[in-house]
Every structure is written in structure tokens, then in C-alpha cells.
Motif scaffolding. Structure first.
Motif, short mmCIF file in Angstrom:
data_model
loop_
_atom_site.label_atom_id
_atom_site.label_comp_id
_atom_site.label_asym_id
_atom_site.label_seq_id
_atom_site.Cartn_x
_atom_site.Cartn_y
_atom_site.Cartn_z
N ILE A 93 6.43 -18.58 -42.54
CA ILE A 93 5.12 -18.54 -41.89
C ILE A 93 5.26 -18.57 -40.37
O ILE A 93 4.51 -17.89 -39.65
N LEU A 94 6.21 -19.36 -39.87
CA LEU A 94 6.42 -19.40 -38.42
C LEU A 94 6.88 -18.02 -37.94
O LEU A 94 7.87 -17.48 -38.44
N ASP A 95 6.18 -17.46 -36.96
CA ASP A 95 6.45 -16.07 -36.56
C ASP A 95 7.25 -15.95 -35.28
O ASP A 95 7.53 -14.85 -34.81
N ARG A 147 11.24 -21.10 -35.19
CA ARG A 147 12.01 -21.18 -36.44
C ARG A 147 13.30 -21.98 -36.26
O ARG A 147 13.64 -22.83 -37.09
N ILE A 148 14.01 -21.69 -35.17
CA ILE A 148 15.25 -22.41 -34.91
C ILE A 148 14.97 -23.89 -34.69
O ILE A 148 15.66 -24.77 -35.22
N LYS A 149 13.93 -24.18 -33.91
CA LYS A 149 13.54 -25.56 -33.65
C LYS A 149 13.19 -26.28 -34.95
O LYS A 149 13.65 -27.40 -35.21
N GLU A 207 15.79 -17.20 -44.46
CA GLU A 207 14.49 -16.60 -44.18
C GLU A 207 13.57 -16.58 -45.38
O GLU A 207 12.37 -16.43 -45.23
N CYS A 208 14.13 -16.67 -46.58
CA CYS A 208 13.27 -16.60 -47.77
C CYS A 208 13.96 -17.29 -48.93
O CYS A 208 15.15 -17.62 -48.87
N ILE A 209 13.22 -17.47 -50.00
CA ILE A 209 13.77 -18.12 -51.17
C ILE A 209 14.93 -17.32 -51.74
O ILE A 209 15.93 -17.86 -52.20
#
Length: 683
Positions: free
Chosen positions: A200-202, A207-209, A259-261
Motif C-alpha cells: 500500500i505504501l507508494d 517502504r524502506i523506513k 514486495e508481495c506475498i
């Protein structure tokens, strides 16, 4: 053609009550001892109860049982011993008969004997099995109302399913064990949640944080400052938290991304991220696991945004995915979702800082030394190479009371689904982290629990357990944290005795813990640090108010809330009590008389013994003769009761028969003394 697997769906009734199918499930010598704890047993019963509530005609799959058929009637249990034993203990706690012959052991006769004798055990027994039964009994009392008991019992017997896999005789068991032990990496629910938030974070920086914060907070057995060794986050020698919001967190170090499941599922142990680096050697036992901590932080974030539905939100990790999805779906736009998750990430980091530095944790050792308080409350401190944690309270009295209050809550609400107190603590600390204010808050929270919930009939069910959602309704139901006492009618001994009337054995653990805290607090306020002789008027008055002779101040100095204090002890034993419908001419207390607050004490399971049917004076002699007297550690109230009994045994003017050194008059007098102390607000 594929071979049909030897699988069978069996109900609990099929396994334990089918007299036409005479099987014995034998636990082989290589299996470890029974080891399920209170959290595991409580969670299992709660899960079955939840399934029953949703649909009483549904089935609930409880797991697998793997056996090897040794002969026509003996099945050797290869996998599932812990679950099978727990099911047996729950059946016993439900009052089920005729199940003794189904479960046995190859080399542990004491374990088999304990199972067959439950619940009445009068000689040597398997400690963990006995505690497992006690935990099952307690959980059933908490979760199952009397009106539902028989229906739940029938559901447990007929609708709870275990998958029974009988290993074929031509299978090499050694090879089978190798297959069982080389387990694959099953995806945890919190890993799925992490992947969803990451998606969800774009913004790549966000994302790294987020990933670094998540991975750091997942290290629950050490200080967050040891994992995120970053001066931008922690100031004043790493002891204080610095950022005020998500934007102020400046972490830019690159890490591997999930990045994904699908990416998570492809990971193998060889390809997974490197272990998070931890500086220093300060490790401890956390009071909560990561999944349930995530739920508390999510609940906190919802509360801050006025989005919390206290009737629906569940502090139970099996609901982790559902609760996160529900929270995210409450946000109407993608921008709102991102802002909510940024706030959640910030809250996660700050809450982990407070959990590590402002809430007790336990030493790594599981073997408690009665002379050493295992609870720790220290703030991380780093100055150069010095990484020695320092006490939270500047004053010794402040530090000691903080530890006792926090550990009192923890031992009262150790199951993961009952840690509302930790949620309230975090709400307070997010608003005010001043140590003196924190101590006042904890005192008020303890009072709030006691007077507004445990001494309030409207807050309790028929078994004197708090009703569902009652904590949140009373403490945050107004939309803000409320720790003021509202139930003013509870501020009297009459109010307590109305709720816990004579003959009522349903008194919660928290009531006894609160009592022992208030006894310790009285000592701390009036006597701590003093070196007064027994003849000193202040010291004499102190023990006069307790209702007994002077037994020294050391038990108060060494007192702490042991995690093992789970046993409810009748000081005057049930076995020796007279029937209620028979008038006793020799002063023997009746069964209803001994079921009173004045005759009960919570003591440590390690202090309890097979002597539960002994006379009170025999118990005194036994407990006080032990080299390591665990009773004073476990309960100050019980220490006072024993002293009264000893006082009476030495008072020739009383002329009491043997065994009645503690009688109903003593119980009533002791109860009155205790209520005079605890029925006045702490703050």
C-alpha cells in the motif's frame, strides 16, 4: 493410481468415549513431558468457544494426531501428544467421566497416575499436568457461562474434529521423523500483514523506513535501541525517544525488499534476510509476542483516530489479518490509507520504545529464585561503550512500586487476549511519559480495575469474571482514557461482601493480587527503610492493623508477584469442613463458611503441595520449615493468615481443639482487617 492416505476425521467423543472402539493412546518414552502453558490452553478453549458462538452446528478442526498401530488396541502417539493431553485435561475440567483408560505413558507412571486421579490428587503428581488441568478449569470459568456449559461440552465432544493419521506399517518411522523435522517455512500472519502494508505504501523511502522499523520491532527480547542504533531516533544517551511523527524518522539504509506475498512464499532459509543486528547483550523475556503487540498498536492507532469499535476489536492474534484489513478498509481513499499506515508505523516504533523502557520484562531464567525479584524495569542507556540500563524511577520507593504495579497487572492478565492494561498504559505514555505521573496513573488504573469492575456486580458475570468488553467500555468508552473511580458505592466493605458473599468460591486472581499490592504499599508507605525494633510503637501498630503478631519485615522487603501464583488455596481445607445442613457442635467451619475471602489466598504453584487437605497448623509447619519459603513471595495475605494461626496455636487461653487453630471467627476477623486496608482508594 494415487494411494489413499490413512486419514480419518475423529470427534473427541470418538477418541475418548467410544466404548466399542477400545484404543489406548500410548505416549512413548522418547516424547517430552507435557508442556502446554496457560496461554496455549486458554487460547484453544477460546477458539472453540468462538467457533461455537458463530455456529453451534459447525465443526472445529483442532489439529492432527499421528499414531503408529503397535497392536490391535495400542496406538503409539508419534505427533500430537501435547494436543491429545490437553483435550483430556479439558474433558476432565468439563466434568466428563469414563476417560481414564484411553491415555497412558510408556515410562512416566506419575503422569498416568495424575491423569487418572484428576481432579482429586492427594499424593505425588505430575506438576505440569496438574497445572494444565487448573489452567483449563480457569479458562472454562472465564469463557463459558453456566447457562452454556452443557451445550459447550456437547459441542466439544461431538463437533470438535481431530485429523487422525495412522502411519502404515510399511513406513520407515526413522524416515518419517526426518520428514517431520525438516519443516518448510510456513508464512506467518504477521508476514502477510507486512507484505500488505508494504504494497500500500507508494513511496520507496517510506517502504524502506517501514521495513526497517517492522523488522527491528519484531525483536521482542531486547531493547529497540539495541536494534536501531541511530542517534536520530534516540537522544540523551539513547534513553529518550526523539521523533514526533513518521516524517521525522530518518532511516535511509537500504534493505532487501519483500514486495508481495508471492515474494515471501518464494523465500528459503538460505535466501532470507540476514538476522537483524543487535548491539549489547541485554536480553530478556518479553511479556507479549510480536503478533499480539501488533494488535495492541493497531488498536492504539484506531483509538487515536476515533475509529475503534470496542465491541468488535479482538486482542487475539488469530484475528490479526481480519483486524488489519478492517482497519485499512475504514480509510476511504488511498491517501487516507497511506496516512493511517504511516501513523501506525510511527506508533509501532514508539510503542516498542515504551514497552522496552517503561514496562516490566522478565529475566531470561525460567527458574525463579524466591530471594531474587525476576522482574526488571530499566531504561536503556548508552554512553560510549557503556550500555548499562538504568532504573526508571529516581527514587527507590518509586522504582519498587512501579515494578510491583506493572507485574501485578502482568501476572493477573498473562494470557495474550487479556492485555488490555498494556493498551491503556500506552495511551497514557503517548500523552505523558513523566515517571511520577506514570506512577500515579498506574495506581489509579489499579483502583479503577478493582472498584469499577471487580467490586461492581454490573461488570461481572455469574462466575464473578469481567463481562466481555467491560474493561474498554468502562475505561475508554467515553472516547478518552478515564481512570477516575465512578462506582462510588463500591467504597465500602459492605459492597465487597455483597459481591463476594459467604459461600462464593468465585473470586478472581486480580482481587488477591490487588490485595497483596495494597499490603505491600502499606508497608512501603509506613515502614520501608526503617530499622525499628519489634517493641517500637509504629511497628507494633503496623502489625496490629494486619491483625497478627510481628513476623518481621523481610517478607515485605522480598515480596514480588511470581508468575506461578495461580493456585487458590483454602487455608482451612474443604475436606475437613462440615456439611452446611449439619449443625457443628465442635466449631468446625461449614463448606459455605470456608468459601470466603478471609479463608482464601493465592499462592505460587511451587509453594502448593499435595497437602491441600492438611489442617491449617500443619500447613504452617510445612511451609515455614522450607529452606526457601515461597509462601511469603507468593502472597503476603497468606503469610498473615499463617501467622494468625500460629498465634492461636500458642495461645493457651483459647483452648481450641487440634485442627481448629484457624476457624470461621478467624476468617471473618482476617477478612475485616484486609477490607479495612483495600476498601479505601490508593490515590
Amino acid at each position: 493410481m494415487a494411494t489413499q492416505l490413512p486419514l480419518k476425521e475423529s470427534t473427541i467423543s470418538d477418541i475418548y468415549l467410544n466404548n466399542n472402539d477400545v484404543k489406548t493412546y500410548r505416549i512413548p518414552i522418547y516424547q517430552r513431558n507435557y508442556a502446554w502453558d496457560e496461554d496455549q490452553i486458554s487460547a484453544l478453549i477460546k477458539d472453540v468457544k468462538d467457533a461455537f458462538d458463530k455456529d453451534p452446528d459447525s465443526v472445529y478442526y483442532i489439529g492432527t494426531l499421528v499414531t503408529f498401530k503397535r497392536d490391535e488396541s495400542v496406538y503409539e502417539v508419534i505427533d500430537g501428544q501435547q494436543r491429545l493431553t490437553t483435550i483430556f485435561l479439558i474433558l476432565k475440567a468439563l466434568g466428563q467421566k469414563n476417560i481414564d483408560s484411553k491415555l497412558t505413558y510408556s515410562s512416566r507412571p506419575i503422569s498416568a497416575k495424575t491423569l487418572s486421579k484428576l481432579p482429586e490428587i492427594t499424593d505425588e503428581y505430575d506438576f505440569m499436568i496438574k497445572k494444565g488441568y487448573d489452567y483449563a478449569k480457569s479458562a472454562l470459568t472465564e469463557f463459558i457461562p453456566d447457562s452454556m456449559f452443557e451445550r459447550f461440552k456437547n459441542y466439544f465432544l461431538e463437533n470438535v474434529i481431530i485429523i487422525h493419521y495412522n502411519v502404515p506399517k510399511d513406513v520407515d518411522l526413522n524416515h518419517y521423523f526426518e520428514v517431520m523435522n525438516s519443516r518448510g517455512e510456513q508464512l506467518e500472519k504477521h508476514e502477510i500483514v507486512k507484505s500488505q502494508i508494504y504494497g500500500i505504501l507508494d513511496n520507496e523511502t517510506d517502504r524502506i523506513k517501514f521495513s526497517r522499523i517492522w523488522d527491528a520491532c519484531a525483536q521482542m527480547n531486547c531493547y529497540i535501541q539495541q536494534v536501531l542504533d541511530d542517534p536520530n531516533l534516540f537522544v540523551n544517551n539513547y534513553s529518550d525517544f526523539s521523533p514526533v511523527d513518521f516524517r521525522e524518522i530518518s532511516l535511509t539504509e537500504n534493505i532487501a525488499k519483500k514486495e508481495c506475498i508471492a515474494d515471501l512464499l518464494k523465500l528459503t532459509p538460505e535466501k532470507n534476510d540476514e538476522e537483524v543486528k543487535v548491539i549489547g547483550e541485554d536480553k530478556f523475556q518479553p511479556i507479549i509476542d510480536f503478533s499480539n503487540f501488533l494488535l495492541i498498536v493497531l488498536k492504539l492507532t484506531l483509538f487515536q483516530n476515533n475509529l475503534l469499535d470496542i465491541k468488535k476489536f479482538k486482542l487475539d492474534d488469530k484475528e490479526l489479518l481480519e483486524e488489519f484489513n478492517d482497519a485499512i478498509n475504514r480509510c476511504t481513499t488511498e491517501i487516507d490509507k497511506i496516512k493511517f499506515l504511516q501513523q501506525f508505523t510511527y506508533n509501532l516504533l514508539k510503542a516498542k520504545y515504551f514497552l522496552d523502557n517503561y514496562v516490566v520484562h522478565h529475566t531470561l531464567s525460567n527458574n525463579e529464585d524466591p530471594n531474587q525479584n525476576p522482574w526488571q524495569l530499566e531504561r536503556f542507556y548508552k554512553a560510549g561503550k557503556d550500555m548499562t540500563p538504568r532504573i526508571l524511577g529516581d527514587k527507590n520507593n518509586t522504582q519498587g512500586e512501579l515494578i510491583n504495579l506493572l507485574s501485578m497487572f502482568e501476572v493477573s492478565f498473562s494470557p495474550k487476549t487479556r492485555k488490555n492494561y498494556l493498551f491503556y498504559i500506552l495511551i497514557h505514555l503517548f500523552e505523558n511519559e513523566d515517571v511520577d505521573s506514570y506512577l500515579i496513573f498506574l495506581r489509579r488504573l489499579a483502583d479503577k480495575y478493582f472498584y469499577d469492575i471487580y467490586v461492581c456486580d454490573e461488570s461481572l458475570n455469574e462466575k464473578k469474571q469481567p463481562k466481555p468488553d467491560v474493561f474498554d467500555s468502562i475505561i475508554i468508552g467515553s472516547g478518552k482514557l478515564d481512570v477516575q473511580i465512578n462506582n462510588e458505592s463500591a467504597l465500602s466493605t459492605d459492597a465487597f461482601e455483597k459481591v463476594y458473599e459467604k459461600g462464593d468460591s468465585d473470586i478472581s486472581l486480580f482481587v488477591f493480587n490487588y490485595t497483596d499490592y495494597r499490603l505491600w504499599k502499606k508497608y512501603s508507605d509506613e515502614m520501608r527503610g526503617e530499622t525499628l525494633k519489634e517493641s517500637n510503637p509504629r511497628r507494633m501498630l503496623f502489625f496490629l492493623m494486619l491483625g497478627c503478631k510481628d513476623f518481621g519485615l523481610e517478607p515485605f522487603n522480598k515480596f514480588y508477584f511470581s508468575r506461578t501464583r495461580k493456585s487458590l488455596e483454602h487455608f482451612y481445607p474443604q475436606a475437613n469442613a462440615a456439611d452446611d445442613d449439619i449443625e457443628s457442635s465442635d466449631g468446625i467451619p461449614t463448606r459455605s463458611e470456608i468459601n470466603c475471602f478471609g479463608n482464601f489466598a493465592m499462592i505460587g504453584a511451587d509453594a502448593n503441595s499435595s497437602g491441600s487437605n492438611w489442617d491449617p497448623i500443619a500447613k504452617c509447619n510445612h511451609y515455614n520449615s522450607r529452606k526457601q519459603n515461597q509462601v511469603s513471595v507468593a502472597s503476603l495475605k497468606f503469610k498473615i493468615m499463617m501467622q494468625i494461626c500460629q498465634d492461636n496455636s500458642k495461645d493457651e487461653s483459647l483452648d481450641r481443639p487440634q485442627g481448629l487453630e484457624w476457624n470461621y471467627s478467624d476468617m471473618r476477623s482476617h477478612q475485616k482487617k484486609m477490607l479495612e486496608i483495600i476498601m479505601k482508594p490508593n490515590v
